[in-house]
Design a protein around this motif. Structure first.
Motif: not given
Length: 139
Positions: A36-38, A60-63, A68-71, A77-79
């Motif tokens: 849920t936190m993700l 800052e948009k890119g960061k 978001a992509l990392d999450i 996806q990894a979970a």
């Protein structure tokens, strides 16, 4: 000048306090709460990216999109557990892959509509996840 130093110190202290609060929440969260936190974190990052996109703040948009992509990729996806989740896990994996592509395209094309679509999809999945709730006996 002293007021500025005091404000800077307060800002650093507030950030450290917030970081400890988040770390404490993560350490005490159940697996269901972590997912849920993700979802919440991905949504926050997408909203932040949209604001920066509309303001023309490319860096800052890119960061924010990278976060978001990392999450999505390294969290949600990894979970997924293909063995236990079967077809549902396979479909979610494909959906997360599509969301990641939307985020990449939004970044490349400065396209808020793609951000909105990624956000809607994540909200639908996250909403369903919240409705499932934790099963009795889960830790």
């Amino acid at each position: 000048m002293n007021a500025m130093k005091g404000a800077a110190a307060y800002g650093k202290g507030a950030k450290a306090y917030a970081r400890v609060g988040v770390e404490s929440s993560v350490m005490s969260a159940s697996p269901h709460q972590l997912i849920t936190m993700l979802f919440d974190g991905a949504q926050t990052s997408i909203r932040t990216a949209r604001i920066h996109m509309l303001d023309g703040n490319i860096s800052e948009k890119g960061k924010a999109i990278s976060k978001a992509l990392d999450i999505v990729n390294n969290g949600l996806q990894a979970a997924l557990d293909a063995e236990k989740g079967g077809e549902v896990a396979d479909r979610l994996w494909s959906l997360y892959d599509y969301i990641a592509r939307l985020l990449l395209e939004a970044n490349l094309r400065n396209d808020p509509e793609r951000l909105d679509e990624a956000s809607r999809l994540l909200e639908n999945i996250g909403s369903a996840w919240r409705e499932i709730g934790e099963r009795p006996g889960e830790v």
